[in-house]
Design an enzyme around this catalytic site. Structure first.
Site, mmCIF file in Angstrom:
data_model
loop_
_atom_site.group_PDB
_atom_site.id
_atom_site.type_symbol
_atom_site.label_atom_id
_atom_site.label_comp_id
_atom_site.label_asym_id
_atom_site.label_seq_id
_atom_site.Cartn_x
_atom_site.Cartn_y
_atom_site.Cartn_z
ATOM 1 N N GLU A 141 1.170 -0.115 9.839
ATOM 2 C CA GLU A 141 -0.280 -0.317 9.650
ATOM 3 C C GLU A 141 -1.102 0.842 10.226
ATOM 4 O O GLU A 141 -2.122 0.633 10.874
ATOM 5 C CB GLU A 141 -0.719 -1.691 10.167
ATOM 6 N N GLN A 144 15.203 -0.555 32.041
ATOM 7 C CA GLN A 144 15.483 0.103 33.326
ATOM 8 C C GLN A 144 15.680 -0.924 34.441
ATOM 9 O O GLN A 144 16.579 -0.786 35.282
ATOM 10 C CB GLN A 144 14.323 1.051 33.669
ATOM 11 N N GLY A 148 2.199 7.772 2.813
ATOM 12 C CA GLY A 148 2.223 6.843 3.941
ATOM 13 C C GLY A 148 0.891 6.921 4.660
ATOM 14 O O GLY A 148 -0.057 6.213 4.318
ATOM 15 N N SER A 149 0.792 7.851 5.622
ATOM 16 C CA SER A 149 -0.479 8.035 6.339
ATOM 17 C C SER A 149 -1.603 8.410 5.378
ATOM 18 O O SER A 149 -2.733 7.954 5.516
ATOM 19 C CB SER A 149 -0.318 9.127 7.403
ATOM 20 N N GLY A 155 19.035 -2.232 34.454
ATOM 21 C CA GLY A 155 20.116 -1.253 34.659
ATOM 22 C C GLY A 155 21.051 -1.226 33.457
ATOM 23 O O GLY A 155 20.619 -1.373 32.311
ATOM 24 N N LEU A 178 0.838 -1.199 0.000
ATOM 25 C CA LEU A 178 0.000 0.000 0.000
ATOM 26 C C LEU A 178 0.879 1.258 0.000
ATOM 27 O O LEU A 178 0.730 2.135 -0.833
ATOM 28 C CB LEU A 178 -0.920 -0.017 1.234
ATOM 29 N N THR A 210 7.232 -5.050 3.745
ATOM 30 C CA THR A 210 7.703 -6.204 4.521
ATOM 31 C C THR A 210 7.691 -7.423 3.598
ATOM 32 O O THR A 210 6.696 -7.662 2.913
ATOM 33 C CB THR A 210 6.770 -6.438 5.734
HETATM 34 C C1 LIG Z 1 9.445 -1.770 9.270
HETATM 35 C C2 LIG Z 1 8.286 -1.275 8.474
HETATM 36 C C3 LIG Z 1 7.502 -2.189 7.776
HETATM 37 C C4 LIG Z 1 6.440 -1.736 6.988
HETATM 38 N N1 LIG Z 1 5.724 -2.637 6.251
HETATM 39 C C5 LIG Z 1 4.805 -2.191 5.353
HETATM 40 C C6 LIG Z 1 4.163 -3.106 4.459
HETATM 41 O O1 LIG Z 1 4.389 -4.319 4.488
HETATM 42 N N2 LIG Z 1 3.289 -2.602 3.551
HETATM 43 C C7 LIG Z 1 2.991 -1.270 3.474
HETATM 44 O O2 LIG Z 1 2.183 -0.891 2.620
HETATM 45 N N3 LIG Z 1 3.583 -0.384 4.317
HETATM 46 C C8 LIG Z 1 4.477 -0.813 5.250
HETATM 47 N N4 LIG Z 1 5.107 0.078 6.109
HETATM 48 C C9 LIG Z 1 4.805 1.512 5.977
HETATM 49 C C10 LIG Z 1 4.044 2.075 7.152
HETATM 50 O O3 LIG Z 1 2.717 1.640 7.116
HETATM 51 C C11 LIG Z 1 4.199 3.592 7.094
HETATM 52 O O4 LIG Z 1 5.530 3.887 7.453
HETATM 53 C C12 LIG Z 1 3.217 4.328 7.978
HETATM 54 O O5 LIG Z 1 1.906 4.178 7.488
HETATM 55 C C13 LIG Z 1 3.548 5.813 8.089
HETATM 56 O O6 LIG Z 1 3.772 6.387 6.848
HETATM 57 P P1 LIG Z 1 5.099 7.278 6.611
HETATM 58 O O7 LIG Z 1 6.249 6.498 7.092
HETATM 59 O O8 LIG Z 1 5.090 7.728 5.207
HETATM 60 O O9 LIG Z 1 4.935 8.496 7.585
HETATM 61 P P2 LIG Z 1 4.098 9.862 7.315
HETATM 62 O O10 LIG Z 1 2.728 9.529 6.850
HETATM 63 O O11 LIG Z 1 4.917 10.777 6.491
HETATM 64 O O12 LIG Z 1 3.990 10.436 8.796
HETATM 65 C C14 LIG Z 1 5.047 11.119 9.446
HETATM 66 C C15 LIG Z 1 4.536 11.566 10.825
HETATM 67 O O13 LIG Z 1 3.414 12.448 10.656
HETATM 68 C C16 LIG Z 1 2.302 11.959 11.392
HETATM 69 N N5 LIG Z 1 1.080 12.294 10.667
HETATM 70 C C17 LIG Z 1 0.810 12.136 9.333
HETATM 71 N N6 LIG Z 1 -0.427 12.559 9.060
HETATM 72 C C18 LIG Z 1 -0.968 12.985 10.233
HETATM 73 C C19 LIG Z 1 -2.231 13.539 10.629
HETATM 74 N N7 LIG Z 1 -3.217 13.718 9.732
HETATM 75 N N8 LIG Z 1 -2.421 13.858 11.916
HETATM 76 C C20 LIG Z 1 -1.450 13.672 12.837
HETATM 77 N N9 LIG Z 1 -0.224 13.150 12.535
HETATM 78 C C21 LIG Z 1 0.004 12.813 11.263
HETATM 79 C C22 LIG Z 1 2.522 10.454 11.486
HETATM 80 O O14 LIG Z 1 1.804 9.885 12.563
HETATM 81 C C23 LIG Z 1 4.030 10.411 11.671
HETATM 82 O O15 LIG Z 1 4.325 10.640 13.023
HETATM 83 C C24 LIG Z 1 6.149 -0.348 6.933
HETATM 84 C C25 LIG Z 1 6.915 0.555 7.674
HETATM 85 C C26 LIG Z 1 7.971 0.113 8.421
HETATM 86 C C27 LIG Z 1 8.803 1.131 9.176
#
Ligand SMILES: Cc1cc2nc3c(=O)[nH]c(=O)nc-3n(C[C@H](O)[C@H](O)[C@H](O)COP(=O)(O)OP(=O)(O)OC[C@H]3O[C@@H](n4cnc5c(N)ncnc54)[C@H](O)[C@@H]3O)c2cc1C
Length: 390
Positions: A370, A343, A139-140, A346, A133, A166
């Site tokens: 997710e 913690q 991302g978000s 230690g 996805l 993943t």
């Molecule tokens: C180890 C790992 C495995 C993963 N595996 C998969 C996978 O198998 N398939 C897949 O599709 N994805 C996968 N992901 C992606 C993961 O789902 C995304 O990293 C996650 O959804 C966040 O997206 P981003 O990293 O682009 O952060 P961003 O969306 O850029 O967010 C950055 C920060 O802004 C905050 N933020 C963003 N929008 C808002 C809002 N509207 N209000 C408040 N805060 C907000 C977020 O909470 C975060 O703190 C994986 C990620 C990791 C690290």
């Protein structure tokens, strides 16, 4: 305090079959997973052969229909299995959860022909899945994804880049969300893409803080051609499928988080009863006893919440809000409990000689994947605001 330290968690299992399943899971953990976890995580080794064994043992299709090779287990049971696998090694527990997420679309929205053709191999035939996805710029805000699928005769041609996948580069099949229509959630369609499709390539795995054994990689789709028979659900239904998969997947993450937290508590208890300062075990000091009591209480609260959400799902009732709550509470709990476990140990807790620093690094990712925990709060708040706000 020592007598509780190494006891396995007492499980709430509804059937004799589920109790037998747990005996098998615990044997596999002791024999095949726990002895190698620390060294393989340190080396960044993904245990692909272990997943073949899990598949052959019926553990990659537990919550799915036995008509297609699944295990017919309620989510209540499946999640507790995930918890135990994650306690032994998060790469394995989360790997099983992601595999299950990748099967969700076809199992829930595929045609009978598609299910008959693909599901038996996916659920118990040794194949490993991945769910695609996220993208570098979405991302978000997942509905803004840009990977495109263009119709050419009976085929779709997929072009774009998926991020953070993943099992990226090693999976046998990918559930891919791609844009087939206009902007926003309604322009997205789901596809089942074979791992060896021409034009599909993976970047080198990301160098991560934790879960180093679990490969996370960008995937490049350079004109990947798949027949329309590999489209899952209707055109434009992909985002709804993706969100439905995530509702269930979030429960998997919640269970994994409680597994990691439980492993940290077990280690902290063991250490606190052995380590002596001021002439007595540190577990005798109220400052630590209260900390351990809080850790245990938070774990039980998280476990109860994910099980309550799972039982709603098993009863066919809405569980989306409760899944978001479980993901939020359980992963925040894992972060807190693993930090407290360091913690308790230690200075020794800060070294790689003990597993708690690994648990702490692993817990962090569970607050992100997710849907970050900020996004879970948005989901919960939308539900509180009523159906119109969703
Ligand atoms: C180890 C790992 C495995 C993963 N595996 C998969 C996978 O198998 N398939 C897949 O599709 N994805 C996968 N992901 C992606 C993961 O789902 C995304 O990293 C996650 O959804 C966040 O997206 P981003 O990293 O682009 O952060 P961003 O969306 O850029 O967010 C950055 C920060 O802004 C905050 N933020 C963003 N929008 C808002 C809002 N509207 N209000 C408040 N805060 C907000 C977020 O909470 C975060 O703190 C994986 C990620 C990791 C690290």
């Amino acid at each position: 305090m020592s007598e509780g330290a190494a006891q396995p968690v007492e499980r709430q299992l509804p059937t004799e079959e589920a109790r037998d399943l747990f005996a098998l899971v615990r044997e596999l953990i002791q024999r095949e997973i726990a002895p190698h976890a620390a060294a393989e995580e340190e080396a960044g080794h993904f245990p692909r052969e272990l997943f073949t064994l899990l598949s052959a043992s019926g553990l990659l299709g537990l919550p799915y229909d036995s008509e297609f090779g699944g295990g017919d287990q309620p989510y209540e049971v499946y999640l507790q299995v995930l918890e135990e696998l994650a306690a032994a090694r998060l790469t394995v527990g989360l790997g099983v959860s992601v595999h299950s997420l990748a099967c969700h679309g076809l199992a829930g929205y595929g045609t009978k022909e598609q299910q008959t053709e693909h599901l038996p191999d996916m659920l118990g035939g040794g194949l490993l899945g991945a769910y695609c996805l996220s993208e570098p710029s979405s991302g978000s805000d997942a509905a803004s994804l840009r990977t495109k699928a263009v119709r050419e005769g009976d085929d779709w041609v997929i072009t774009g880049t998926k991020a953070w996948i993943t099992h990226g580069g090693i999976a046998d099949f990918y559930t891919v969300l791609a844009r087939t229509g206009g902007e926003g959630a309604r322009g997205v369609t789901a596809f089942l893409v074979p791992g060896d499709a021409a034009g599909l390539g993976a970047a080198a795995p990301e160098k991560k803080m934790g879960m180093k054994g679990s490969p996370t990689a960008q995937l490049h789709f350079d004109g990947v051609r798949v027949p329309d028979a590999r489209r899952i659900g209707d055109e434009g239904q992909g985002f709804a499928i993706a969100l439905s998969a995530l509702d269930s997947g979030r429960l998997g993450i919640a269970a994994c988080a409680i597994g990691v937290a439980q492993a940290a508590l077990t280690e902290a208890l063991r250490y606190a009863t052995e380590r002596r300062q001021f002439g007595r075990p540190i577990a005798d000091f109220q400052g630590l006893r209260f900390m351990l009591a809080d850790m245990a209480t938070q774990i039980e609260a998280g476990r109860a919440l994910y099980l309550a959400a799972a039982r709603l799902r098993d009863a066919g009732r809405p569980f989306s809000k409760e899944a978001a709550m479980a993901k939020l509470l359980c992963t925040d709990t894992a972060m807190k409990v693993t930090t407290d476990a360091v913690q308790v140990l230690g200075g020794y807790g800060y070294t790689a000689d003990f597993p708690v620093e690994r648990y702490m690094r692993e817990a962090k990712v569970l607050q992100i994947v997710e849907g970050t925990n900020q996004i879970q709060r948005m989901v919960i708040a939308r539900h509180l605001a009523g159906p119109e706000a969703r």
